[in-house]
Write a protein that holds these residues in place. Structure first.
Motif, mmCIF file in Angstrom:
data_model
loop_
_atom_site.group_PDB
_atom_site.id
_atom_site.type_symbol
_atom_site.label_atom_id
_atom_site.label_comp_id
_atom_site.label_asym_id
_atom_site.label_seq_id
_atom_site.Cartn_x
_atom_site.Cartn_y
_atom_site.Cartn_z
ATOM 1 N N GLN A 139 0.804 -1.220 0.000
ATOM 2 C CA GLN A 139 0.000 0.000 0.000
ATOM 3 C C GLN A 139 0.841 1.276 0.000
ATOM 4 O O GLN A 139 0.327 2.351 -0.284
ATOM 5 C CB GLN A 139 -0.950 -0.006 1.191
ATOM 6 N N LYS A 140 2.131 1.149 0.309
ATOM 7 C CA LYS A 140 2.996 2.329 0.319
ATOM 8 C C LYS A 140 3.069 2.975 -1.062
ATOM 9 O O LYS A 140 3.384 4.157 -1.172
ATOM 10 C CB LYS A 140 4.394 1.949 0.804
ATOM 11 N N ASP A 145 5.959 9.444 -3.672
ATOM 12 C CA ASP A 145 6.116 10.734 -4.350
ATOM 13 C C ASP A 145 5.348 10.800 -5.664
ATOM 14 O O ASP A 145 4.817 11.845 -6.029
ATOM 15 C CB ASP A 145 7.604 11.012 -4.613
ATOM 16 N N ARG A 146 5.302 9.678 -6.371
ATOM 17 C CA ARG A 146 4.590 9.642 -7.657
ATOM 18 C C ARG A 146 3.653 8.439 -7.680
ATOM 19 O O ARG A 146 3.903 7.445 -8.375
ATOM 20 C CB ARG A 146 5.591 9.583 -8.814
ATOM 21 N N PRO A 147 2.570 8.514 -6.948
ATOM 22 C CA PRO A 147 1.659 7.367 -6.855
ATOM 23 C C PRO A 147 0.901 7.154 -8.158
ATOM 24 O O PRO A 147 0.666 8.095 -8.923
ATOM 25 C CB PRO A 147 0.701 7.778 -5.731
ATOM 26 N N PRO A 148 0.494 5.922 -8.415
ATOM 27 C CA PRO A 148 -0.308 5.647 -9.618
ATOM 28 C C PRO A 148 -1.730 6.150 -9.427
ATOM 29 O O PRO A 148 -2.204 6.330 -8.295
ATOM 30 C CB PRO A 148 -0.286 4.122 -9.700
ATOM 31 N N GLN A 149 -2.400 6.388 -10.539
ATOM 32 C CA GLN A 149 -3.839 6.636 -10.459
ATOM 33 C C GLN A 149 -4.510 5.286 -10.221
ATOM 34 O O GLN A 149 -4.280 4.330 -10.952
ATOM 35 C CB GLN A 149 -4.366 7.237 -11.755
ATOM 36 N N LEU A 150 -5.318 5.210 -9.187
ATOM 37 C CA LEU A 150 -6.004 3.970 -8.849
ATOM 38 C C LEU A 150 -7.503 4.170 -8.979
ATOM 39 O O LEU A 150 -8.076 5.080 -8.371
ATOM 40 C CB LEU A 150 -5.672 3.547 -7.419
ATOM 41 N N VAL A 151 -8.133 3.325 -9.789
ATOM 42 C CA VAL A 151 -9.589 3.310 -9.896
ATOM 43 C C VAL A 151 -10.048 1.917 -9.490
ATOM 44 O O VAL A 151 -9.646 0.923 -10.098
ATOM 45 C CB VAL A 151 -10.075 3.631 -11.315
ATOM 46 N N ALA A 152 -10.851 1.845 -8.431
ATOM 47 C CA ALA A 152 -11.375 0.569 -7.949
ATOM 48 C C ALA A 152 -12.889 0.568 -8.088
ATOM 49 O O ALA A 152 -13.562 1.481 -7.601
ATOM 50 C CB ALA A 152 -10.986 0.344 -6.493
ATOM 51 N N VAL A 153 -13.410 -0.425 -8.776
ATOM 52 C CA VAL A 153 -14.860 -0.602 -8.900
ATOM 53 C C VAL A 153 -15.258 -1.764 -8.004
ATOM 54 O O VAL A 153 -14.742 -2.875 -8.151
ATOM 55 C CB VAL A 153 -15.266 -0.883 -10.357
ATOM 56 N N LEU A 154 -16.156 -1.495 -7.059
ATOM 57 C CA LEU A 154 -16.578 -2.511 -6.101
ATOM 58 C C LEU A 154 -18.070 -2.754 -6.228
ATOM 59 O O LEU A 154 -18.842 -1.821 -6.465
ATOM 60 C CB LEU A 154 -16.275 -2.061 -4.665
ATOM 61 N N ASP A 155 -18.465 -3.982 -6.050
ATOM 62 C CA ASP A 155 -19.893 -4.287 -5.983
ATOM 63 C C ASP A 155 -20.398 -3.949 -4.581
ATOM 64 O O ASP A 155 -19.698 -4.169 -3.584
ATOM 65 C CB ASP A 155 -20.128 -5.769 -6.278
ATOM 66 N N GLU A 156 -21.586 -3.400 -4.490
ATOM 67 C CA GLU A 156 -22.127 -3.004 -3.184
ATOM 68 C C GLU A 156 -22.153 -4.167 -2.201
ATOM 69 O O GLU A 156 -21.973 -3.979 -0.986
ATOM 70 C CB GLU A 156 -23.542 -2.430 -3.347
ATOM 71 N N MET A 180 -9.499 7.291 1.791
ATOM 72 C CA MET A 180 -8.676 7.122 0.594
ATOM 73 C C MET A 180 -9.255 7.889 -0.595
ATOM 74 O O MET A 180 -8.508 8.378 -1.448
ATOM 75 C CB MET A 180 -8.550 5.634 0.256
ATOM 76 N N THR A 181 -10.584 8.009 -0.667
ATOM 77 C CA THR A 181 -11.188 8.723 -1.797
ATOM 78 C C THR A 181 -10.893 10.217 -1.751
ATOM 79 O O THR A 181 -11.125 10.916 -2.740
ATOM 80 C CB THR A 181 -12.719 8.514 -1.833
ATOM 81 N N GLU A 182 -10.388 10.697 -0.621
ATOM 82 C CA GLU A 182 -10.013 12.110 -0.528
ATOM 83 C C GLU A 182 -8.689 12.396 -1.238
ATOM 84 O O GLU A 182 -8.354 13.548 -1.499
ATOM 85 C CB GLU A 182 -9.930 12.530 0.937
ATOM 86 N N LEU A 183 -7.940 11.326 -1.548
ATOM 87 C CA LEU A 183 -6.707 11.493 -2.319
ATOM 88 C C LEU A 183 -7.077 11.708 -3.786
ATOM 89 O O LEU A 183 -7.921 10.994 -4.331
ATOM 90 C CB LEU A 183 -5.823 10.245 -2.184
ATOM 91 N N PRO A 184 -6.460 12.674 -4.444
ATOM 92 C CA PRO A 184 -6.866 12.990 -5.823
ATOM 93 C C PRO A 184 -6.621 11.860 -6.815
ATOM 94 O O PRO A 184 -7.284 11.803 -7.852
ATOM 95 C CB PRO A 184 -6.021 14.221 -6.164
ATOM 96 N N HIS A 185 -5.704 10.955 -6.500
ATOM 97 C CA HIS A 185 -5.370 9.884 -7.443
ATOM 98 C C HIS A 185 -6.090 8.581 -7.137
ATOM 99 O O HIS A 185 -5.838 7.570 -7.808
ATOM 100 C CB HIS A 185 -3.857 9.634 -7.460
#
Length: 268
Positions: A139-140, A145-156, A180-185
């Protein structure tokens, strides 16, 4: 802290011993720097005392390795089928995760990860702790310094899983997702239960894009997992990704649903 698996421990102990000798450190000097007695160090090096993750951390500290031995324990402790994906994930500029049942590993809290891993009763306590630590280490990448853009799609459904001893852990996990969703990436998108059946219910998958623009996919099953990089396989996963993402709520509506589900699980 729990033990490191035997074969891996033998290798790491031998490397620690060599590094200690190269640094000109006696067992006493090394032990004081690592937080252990000379007799404890001797017992670990002679194989009469188990190597633990705490001892590895102490060795890294004493030898000023920058965490080398901890990374070795994490990396070499991973199953061989997972190493290809770990490489792709670690160097990715973009990450795409779809999970119909569980929270993706990169977004799990330590308590949630440990609980999920303990569901496999073939794992020893030591193996559960090692795998949990490895997951937390991964998770680090999201806070570098240069984190990836992460998009996670979860089922409810993955968010509403509960039980007498699990609701508190889930409430904590949902709160972590909202943070975590408060992080722009980091984007967490939810497929609502009202969507009914969709193609993603056939199983989880992930995609990682390198800085060179190449994509690697990852599939999990009951026996392990598989990294895929053939063009036709990656293309199929991309089509599936677009399908599940189109089923998901927009970002702001997904966050609202997270808040609702957190209330459903009750106070932390």
């Amino acid at each position: 802290m729990t033990d490191v698996p035997e074969v891996l421990a033998e290798f790491i102990v031998s490397e620690i011993r060599l590094a200690r000798g190269a640094a000109g450190m006696t067992q006493d000097v090394f032990g004081r720097a690592a937080g252990y007695t000379a007799s404890h160090v001797s017992a670990v090096e002679n194989g009469t005392r188990a190597l633990t993750v705490d001892f590895i951390r102490g060795a890294d500290r004493a030898l000023n390795t920058g965490g080398l031995f901890r990374r070795l324990a994490t990396r070499l402790g991973a199953p061989s089928w997972f190493l290809r994906w770990l490489d792709a994930e670690r160097t990715a500029t973009q990450l795409r995760y779809f999970e119909p049942i569980l929270i993706p590993g990169l977004l799990q809290t330590e308590h949630y990860a440990r609980t999920v891993l303990r569901a496999d009763d073939s794992l020893t306590d030591g193996e559960v702790e090692q795998l949990t630590a490895a997951r937390m280490d991964r998770q680090k990448a999201l806070t570098g310094d240069r984190p990836p853009q992460l998009v996670a799609v979860l089922d409810e459904g993955a968010l509403r899983r509960s039980g007498d001893s699990f609701s508190g852990i889930m409430a904590q996990q949902i709160a972590h997702l909202r943070t975590m969703t408060e992080l722009p990436h980091v984007h967490v998108l939810i497929i609502p239960a009202t969507s009914g059946l969709h193609i993603g219910l056939s199983g989880p998958f992930a995609l990682a894009r390198s800085s060179e623009g190449q994509w690697v996919g990852h599939l999990e099953n009951q026996l392990g997992g598989e990294a895929v990089d053939k063009d036709e396989d990656v293309a199929k996963l991309q089509v599936m990704w677009e399908s599940v993402r189109n089923e998901a709520l927009p970002r702001s509506a997904s966050v609202d649903l997270l808040k609702e589900v957190e209330t459903y699980h009750g106070p932390q």
